[in-house]
Design a protein around this motif. Sequence first.
Motif, short mmCIF file in Angstrom:
data_model
loop_
_atom_site.label_atom_id
_atom_site.label_comp_id
_atom_site.label_asym_id
_atom_site.label_seq_id
_atom_site.Cartn_x
_atom_site.Cartn_y
_atom_site.Cartn_z
N PRO A 1 -23.44 72.48 106.65
CA PRO A 1 -22.49 73.32 105.90
C PRO A 1 -21.82 72.53 104.77
O PRO A 1 -20.69 72.08 104.89
CB PRO A 1 -21.47 73.72 106.97
N VAL A 2 -22.56 72.32 103.68
CA VAL A 2 -22.04 71.50 102.58
C VAL A 2 -22.08 72.27 101.26
O VAL A 2 -22.51 71.76 100.23
CB VAL A 2 -22.84 70.18 102.47
N ALA A 3 -21.60 73.50 101.30
CA ALA A 3 -21.62 74.31 100.09
C ALA A 3 -20.71 73.74 99.01
O ALA A 3 -21.07 73.66 97.84
CB ALA A 3 -21.21 75.74 100.42
N ALA A 4 -19.51 73.28 99.42
CA ALA A 4 -18.56 72.69 98.45
C ALA A 4 -18.82 71.19 98.38
O ALA A 4 -18.93 70.51 99.39
CB ALA A 4 -17.13 72.96 98.89
N LYS A 5 -18.92 70.65 97.14
CA LYS A 5 -19.19 69.22 96.94
C LYS A 5 -17.91 68.58 96.40
O LYS A 5 -17.65 68.59 95.19
CB LYS A 5 -20.35 69.03 95.97
N GLU A 6 -17.10 68.01 97.30
CA GLU A 6 -15.80 67.46 96.92
C GLU A 6 -15.68 65.96 97.17
O GLU A 6 -14.82 65.32 96.59
CB GLU A 6 -14.69 68.19 97.69
N ILE A 7 -16.53 65.42 98.02
CA ILE A 7 -16.46 63.99 98.32
C ILE A 7 -17.86 63.49 98.67
O ILE A 7 -18.68 64.24 99.21
CB ILE A 7 -15.46 63.70 99.47
N HIS A 8 -18.14 62.24 98.32
CA HIS A 8 -19.48 61.67 98.53
C HIS A 8 -19.44 60.62 99.62
O HIS A 8 -18.58 59.73 99.62
CB HIS A 8 -19.99 61.04 97.22
N SER B 1 -9.12 62.21 84.65
CA SER B 1 -7.85 62.92 84.53
C SER B 1 -7.72 63.68 83.22
O SER B 1 -6.77 64.42 83.02
CB SER B 1 -6.68 61.93 84.66
N LYS B 2 -8.69 63.49 82.30
CA LYS B 2 -8.62 64.19 81.02
C LYS B 2 -8.90 65.68 81.22
O LYS B 2 -9.86 66.06 81.89
CB LYS B 2 -9.65 63.61 80.04
N PRO B 3 -8.09 66.55 80.59
CA PRO B 3 -8.29 67.98 80.77
C PRO B 3 -9.59 68.50 80.16
O PRO B 3 -10.08 69.55 80.53
CB PRO B 3 -7.08 68.61 80.07
N SER B 4 -10.18 67.71 79.24
CA SER B 4 -11.39 68.19 78.58
C SER B 4 -12.64 68.00 79.42
O SER B 4 -13.71 68.47 79.06
CB SER B 4 -11.57 67.45 77.24
N LEU B 5 -12.52 67.28 80.53
CA LEU B 5 -13.68 67.00 81.37
C LEU B 5 -14.21 68.27 82.02
O LEU B 5 -13.47 69.03 82.63
CB LEU B 5 -13.32 65.99 82.46
N GLN B 6 -15.50 68.50 81.88
CA GLN B 6 -16.12 69.66 82.49
C GLN B 6 -16.23 69.43 84.00
O GLN B 6 -16.58 68.35 84.45
CB GLN B 6 -17.52 69.88 81.90
N PRO B 7 -15.93 70.44 84.82
CA PRO B 7 -15.98 70.26 86.27
C PRO B 7 -17.38 70.02 86.79
O PRO B 7 -17.57 69.49 87.85
CB PRO B 7 -15.41 71.58 86.81
N GLU B 8 -18.40 70.46 86.06
CA GLU B 8 -19.76 70.32 86.57
C GLU B 8 -20.72 70.20 85.39
O GLU B 8 -20.58 70.88 84.39
CB GLU B 8 -20.13 71.51 87.44
N THR B 9 -21.66 69.28 85.51
CA THR B 9 -22.65 69.08 84.46
C THR B 9 -24.02 69.43 85.00
O THR B 9 -24.40 68.99 86.07
CB THR B 9 -22.65 67.61 83.97
N GLN C 1 -22.11 58.80 92.75
CA GLN C 1 -21.41 57.86 93.61
C GLN C 1 -20.60 56.82 92.85
O GLN C 1 -19.78 56.12 93.43
CB GLN C 1 -22.42 57.13 94.50
N CYS C 2 -20.80 56.73 91.52
CA CYS C 2 -20.07 55.74 90.73
C CYS C 2 -18.98 56.33 89.85
O CYS C 2 -18.08 55.61 89.42
CB CYS C 2 -21.04 54.95 89.85
N CYS C 3 -19.05 57.63 89.56
CA CYS C 3 -18.00 58.22 88.73
C CYS C 3 -17.53 59.58 89.25
O CYS C 3 -16.64 60.19 88.65
CB CYS C 3 -18.46 58.35 87.27
N GLU C 4 -18.12 60.09 90.33
CA GLU C 4 -17.74 61.34 90.98
C GLU C 4 -17.91 62.57 90.10
O GLU C 4 -17.23 63.56 90.28
CB GLU C 4 -16.31 61.28 91.52
N LEU C 5 -18.82 62.51 89.15
CA LEU C 5 -19.12 63.69 88.34
C LEU C 5 -20.04 64.62 89.11
O LEU C 5 -21.09 64.21 89.59
CB LEU C 5 -19.80 63.28 87.03
N PRO C 6 -19.68 65.90 89.28
CA PRO C 6 -20.60 66.86 89.92
C PRO C 6 -21.77 67.15 88.98
O PRO C 6 -21.57 67.56 87.85
CB PRO C 6 -19.73 68.10 90.14
N VAL C 7 -22.97 66.91 89.46
CA VAL C 7 -24.16 67.10 88.64
C VAL C 7 -25.06 68.14 89.31
O VAL C 7 -25.39 68.03 90.48
CB VAL C 7 -24.94 65.78 88.46
#
Length: 421
Positions: A211-218, A405-413, A17-23
């Motif tokens: 139905p919350v299979a995709a996690k795009e917004i919190h 916005s950095k391209p090196s950021l992993q989409p999911e941790t 909720q503070c950085c929007e990283l999918p965990v």
Amino acid sequence: MSVCSHARLPTQVRLCQCCELPVDIIDLKKGYSADCPRCGTQIYRSESYSIGGNLALAITCLLLFVPSHYFDFITIRLVGMMIEGTLMEGVYALAKEGYPGLALLTLFCHTIAPLAMCTSVLTAHAALKFRWFNILKISLSVLSHSKHWVMLDVFLISVAISCFKLQDYSDIYVGNALYSLVILQILTIVLVNRVSTRRYWENWQTESSLPVAAKEIHCHTCHLSQPEAKNCVRCHSPLYHRKPNSMQKTWALLIAATVAIFPANLVPISILITNGQRLEDTILSGVASLINNDMLGIAIIIFVASIVVPVAKILGLGYLMFCIQFDKVKNHKVEMRIYRAIKWIGKWSMTDLFVISIMLTLVDRGQILNFTPGFGAVAFGIVVVLTMFAAETLDPRLLWDRHNSKPSLQPETKLSSSFNE
């Protein structure tokens, strides 16, 4: 996952909720919590206790409100007269002296906010039992907002400070309500740490049934990570990736607080009349007076709570706003620690205002010793409120926009072993 049954899934993705990283949370055991590996925010907590305990704590706190608020918590013997001080008399005295705003602020922080929190727990349980959606939504909204304004701990510290300041003028006796206040404060702390709005929403409708299979917004109301949409699928609240007009609101509140802090420190905050002599004290002169009277410990507390904390909040918020506005965020974890520290220390600035309320209750009796607030107290109250609102309106996700916005950021941790008990 259904929290009430403590089921365990092999994997569960949540957005921080503070950085929007999918965990991707894996094998979360009961009694453990999972923190975001990037910003350190708690993402999930697997409670090992029943929410019925929250109801018991809330009811007990409500029962303690009457003895703690309407019986004397402290009694002094001043010029041969026994004066009993109750918590509500301080509010009445402030209003009578012509400071209704300060009276309402102190009342809100030591009575209305904890009362609202406890009452909302009761109504939330009733809403779950009778399936009242609107009542549940309102109750949990009140619960989440009132938790930050519960300041019974600050009030108890203020009672101790007031006793030290009065010990040279009067004899001091502990009243029965003080014991109730201490118990109420302990139970309130336990309730604040236990209660979780997300868990109440899970008891209303589990995430696994949606139905919350995709996690795009919190959703910041029920803490459900879900697909992109205008409204939450569970609580129907509006969804947003960033708080609307967060920067504009925070800048406005911060600038107003910066302006108000000058009269708060330069104009007398209290006026003491003793033996016909009128003594006007600003915050700094009051600290100096405490040092001269060999009350170094109390002087340090007042100096930190009334000068260091408000200035630190303004400087800290200003730094974060500058970093966001001009894209100067360098060390994201450091900035997040600053943000959390600002939110945590905010309430301790109320110490001086509570001391004024207590002093006014006990010594404003037209005797040889008389006490009244100064206009600096009004400005100081404005600083406290504005800085707390500014910390709430600032969206911490803005600190991570450039990082995201950095391209090196992993989409999911994946997070499988970084658990905290």
